[in-house]
Design an enzyme around this catalytic site. Sequence first.
Site, PDB file in Angstrom:
ATOM      1  N   LYS A  13     -11.876  -6.353  19.998  1.00 26.09           N
ATOM      2  CA  LYS A  13     -11.081  -5.213  20.474  1.00 26.09           C
ATOM      3  C   LYS A  13     -10.746  -5.362  21.838  1.00 26.09           C
ATOM      4  CE  LYS A  13     -13.793  -1.844  19.759  1.00 26.09           C
ATOM      5  NZ  LYS A  13     -15.193  -2.759  19.581  1.00 26.09           N
ATOM      6  N   ARG A  88     -15.726   7.581  19.830  1.00 23.79           N
ATOM      7  CA  ARG A  88     -15.898   6.527  19.118  1.00 23.79           C
ATOM      8  C   ARG A  88     -16.881   7.981  18.216  1.00 23.79           C
ATOM      9  NH1 ARG A  88     -16.608   1.569  21.805  1.00 23.79           N
ATOM     10  NH2 ARG A  88     -18.988   0.743  21.518  1.00 23.79           N
ATOM     11  N   ARG A 127     -21.654 -14.081  21.925  1.00 24.59           N
ATOM     12  CA  ARG A 127     -20.996 -13.484  23.529  1.00 24.59           C
ATOM     13  C   ARG A 127     -21.078 -14.174  24.586  1.00 24.59           C
ATOM     14  NH1 ARG A 127     -18.411  -7.573  23.438  1.00 24.59           N
ATOM     15  NH2 ARG A 127     -21.014  -7.589  22.889  1.00 24.59           N
ATOM     16  N   ARG A 160     -23.974 -10.192  27.237  1.00 27.29           N
ATOM     17  CA  ARG A 160     -24.072  -8.903  28.089  1.00 27.29           C
ATOM     18  C   ARG A 160     -25.521  -7.815  26.954  1.00 27.29           C
ATOM     19  NH1 ARG A 160     -19.130  -5.532  26.078  1.00 27.29           N
ATOM     20  NH2 ARG A 160     -21.279  -3.966  24.903  1.00 27.29           N
ATOM     21  N   ARG A 171     -26.310  -1.225  17.231  1.00 30.18           N
ATOM     22  CA  ARG A 171     -24.648  -0.835  17.481  1.00 30.18           C
ATOM     23  C   ARG A 171     -23.771  -0.798  16.235  1.00 30.18           C
ATOM     24  NH1 ARG A 171     -23.359  -5.085  21.531  1.00 30.18           N
ATOM     25  NH2 ARG A 171     -21.765  -4.492  21.513  1.00 30.18           N
TER      26      ARG A 171
HETATM   27  P1  AP5 Z   1     -14.730  -8.293  21.934  1.00 29.80           P
HETATM   28  O1  AP5 Z   1     -13.906  -9.003  22.135  1.00 29.80           O
HETATM   29  O2  AP5 Z   1     -16.023  -9.368  23.295  1.00 29.80           O
HETATM   30  O3  AP5 Z   1     -15.221  -7.525  21.042  1.00 29.80           O
HETATM   31  P2  AP5 Z   1     -15.347  -6.082  21.002  1.00 29.80           P
HETATM   32  O4  AP5 Z   1     -14.804  -5.256  19.659  1.00 29.80           O
HETATM   33  O5  AP5 Z   1     -15.122  -6.124  22.051  1.00 29.80           O
HETATM   34  O6  AP5 Z   1     -16.746  -5.726  20.677  1.00 29.80           O
HETATM   35  P3  AP5 Z   1     -17.869  -4.538  21.625  1.00 29.80           P
HETATM   36  O7  AP5 Z   1     -19.230  -5.343  21.732  1.00 29.80           O
HETATM   37  O8  AP5 Z   1     -17.892  -5.054  23.324  1.00 29.80           O
HETATM   38  O9  AP5 Z   1     -17.449  -3.822  21.195  1.00 29.80           O
HETATM   39  P4  AP5 Z   1     -18.183  -2.000  21.558  1.00 29.80           P
HETATM   40  O10 AP5 Z   1     -17.417  -1.186  21.034  1.00 29.80           O
HETATM   41  O11 AP5 Z   1     -19.825  -2.489  20.897  1.00 29.80           O
HETATM   42  O12 AP5 Z   1     -19.197  -2.353  23.235  1.00 29.80           O
HETATM   43  P5  AP5 Z   1     -18.404  -1.185  24.115  1.00 29.80           P
HETATM   44  O13 AP5 Z   1     -18.314  -1.820  25.448  1.00 29.80           O
HETATM   45  O14 AP5 Z   1     -17.104  -0.376  24.011  1.00 29.80           O
HETATM   46  O15 AP5 Z   1     -15.586 -10.009  20.788  1.00 29.80           O
HETATM   47  C1  AP5 Z   1     -16.628 -10.317  20.710  1.00 29.80           C
HETATM   48  C2  AP5 Z   1     -16.744 -11.502  20.745  1.00 29.80           C
HETATM   49  O16 AP5 Z   1     -16.326 -12.224  19.388  1.00 29.80           O
HETATM   50  C3  AP5 Z   1     -16.461 -12.534  21.837  1.00 29.80           C
HETATM   51  O17 AP5 Z   1     -17.362 -13.409  21.749  1.00 29.80           O
HETATM   52  C4  AP5 Z   1     -15.355 -13.042  21.079  1.00 29.80           C
HETATM   53  O18 AP5 Z   1     -14.706 -14.467  21.763  1.00 29.80           O
HETATM   54  C5  AP5 Z   1     -15.114 -13.322  19.894  1.00 29.80           C
HETATM   55  N1  AP5 Z   1     -13.834 -12.611  19.285  1.00 29.80           N
HETATM   56  C6  AP5 Z   1     -13.145 -11.834  19.359  1.00 29.80           C
HETATM   57  N2  AP5 Z   1     -11.754 -12.146  17.690  1.00 29.80           N
HETATM   58  C7  AP5 Z   1     -12.164 -13.299  17.217  1.00 29.80           C
HETATM   59  C8  AP5 Z   1     -11.507 -13.825  16.497  1.00 29.80           C
HETATM   60  N3  AP5 Z   1     -10.685 -13.058  15.984  1.00 29.80           N
HETATM   61  N4  AP5 Z   1     -12.135 -14.537  16.077  1.00 29.80           N
HETATM   62  C9  AP5 Z   1     -13.739 -15.057  16.828  1.00 29.80           C
HETATM   63  N5  AP5 Z   1     -14.526 -15.185  17.258  1.00 29.80           N
HETATM   64  C10 AP5 Z   1     -13.535 -13.733  17.637  1.00 29.80           C
HETATM   65  O19 AP5 Z   1     -19.637  -0.430  24.649  1.00 29.80           O
HETATM   66  C11 AP5 Z   1     -20.617  -0.674  24.423  1.00 29.80           C
HETATM   67  C12 AP5 Z   1     -21.501   0.528  24.823  1.00 29.80           C
HETATM   68  O20 AP5 Z   1     -20.959   1.471  25.923  1.00 29.80           O
HETATM   69  C13 AP5 Z   1     -22.181   1.600  23.627  1.00 29.80           C
HETATM   70  O21 AP5 Z   1     -22.758   0.855  22.852  1.00 29.80           O
HETATM   71  C14 AP5 Z   1     -22.230   2.540  24.343  1.00 29.80           C
HETATM   72  O22 AP5 Z   1     -23.293   3.040  24.397  1.00 29.80           O
HETATM   73  C15 AP5 Z   1     -21.428   2.876  25.057  1.00 29.80           C
HETATM   74  N6  AP5 Z   1     -19.948   3.491  24.981  1.00 29.80           N
HETATM   75  C16 AP5 Z   1     -19.336   2.717  25.495  1.00 29.80           C
HETATM   76  N7  AP5 Z   1     -17.519   4.136  25.004  1.00 29.80           N
HETATM   77  C17 AP5 Z   1     -18.212   5.410  24.403  1.00 29.80           C
HETATM   78  C18 AP5 Z   1     -17.646   6.288  23.880  1.00 29.80           C
HETATM   79  N8  AP5 Z   1     -16.327   6.532  23.456  1.00 29.80           N
HETATM   80  N9  AP5 Z   1     -18.816   7.227  23.261  1.00 29.80           N
HETATM   81  C19 AP5 Z   1     -19.859   6.782  23.874  1.00 29.80           C
HETATM   82  N10 AP5 Z   1     -20.929   5.863  24.321  1.00 29.80           N
HETATM   83  C20 AP5 Z   1     -19.653   4.627  24.538  1.00 29.80           C
HETATM   84 MG    MG Z   2     -15.393  -4.771  23.974  1.00 32.60          MG
END
Ligand code: AP5
Ligand code: MG
Length: 214
Positions: A13, A88, A127, A160, A171
């Site tokens: 994402k 979410r 990552r 991270r 997660r």
């Molecule tokens: P990346 O693009 O970083 O993936 P992502 O989908 O953004 O994954 P996140 O881990 O950021 O998602 P998340 O939802 O757990 O975390 P968030 O920060 O939102 O890609 C991942 C890796 O793969 C990278 O190394 C990249 O290079 C590689 N990659 C990407 N595409 C690729 C491809 N096509 N091929 C190969 N490699 C690839 O949330 C963190 C925390 O915040 C949550 O756990 C929660 O505690 C809190 N939080 C956030 N939002 C909310 C909400 N709405 N409600 C409640 N709590 C929340």
């Molecule tokens: Mg992300």
Amino acid sequence: MNIILLGPPGAGKGTQAAYLCKEYAIPHISTGDMFRAAVKAGTRLGLTAKSYMDRGDLVPDDVTIGIVGERLSEPDTQNGFLLDGFPRTIPQAEALQAVLLRIGKDLTAVVNIEVPEEELVTRLTGRLVCMACGATYHRVLNPSPLRDFCGVCNGPLITRADDAEATVRSRLEVYRKQTEPLISYYQSIGKLENINGLLPIDEVTALLRSVLTE
Ligand code: AP5
Ligand code: MG
Ligand code: ZN
């Protein structure tokens, strides 16, 4: 263009949002990034969020809905926005519908990036993110041209805190229980598009582009 990127942790994402937001000149609204900024700044929001994020749990809905509601009323969202990591839960999705109704906007599309679970673990545990600008890399799958430093701004790359394997597994479980039901929710209101997130990064970007402009 009012977009939601849906998908499990590690689906890509954030990676895809960086390209799309630049191309469509719309703000990238990532609740995860907002919480991490608050943790770094040591605010009360940051203190609250940290305790949940460290366990891989979701920050409570009322807190999350509040910050997104405020963010969507800022003027830079006038010509569109991309939501990454929000909503979410079903209550968050319902609250978003109410906010959109109030500000007179509708969703252009909700795109669900599909990736199998074992690939997600590989992606998250490898990552690397830039401490300075937030650019995202992967040790093996998407390395920085400068290895341990950011190819965009030369900043140091770090892992991270929630990318340790045990936290990643939690997660993913939280995702299955609380977030996956959103797929049927958006399908039922006719907004959902599924795309294959297992393809190389540039091919996923091309798929997103075609889905968003069709
Ligand atoms: P990346 O693009 O970083 O993936 P992502 O989908 O953004 O994954 P996140 O881990 O950021 O998602 P998340 O939802 O757990 O975390 P968030 O920060 O939102 O890609 C991942 C890796 O793969 C990278 O190394 C990249 O290079 C590689 N990659 C990407 N595409 C690729 C491809 N096509 N091929 C190969 N490699 C690839 O949330 C963190 C925390 O915040 C949550 O756990 C929660 O505690 C809190 N939080 C956030 N939002 C909310 C909400 N709405 N409600 C409640 N709590 C929340
Ligand atoms: Mg992300
Ligand atoms: Zn950087």
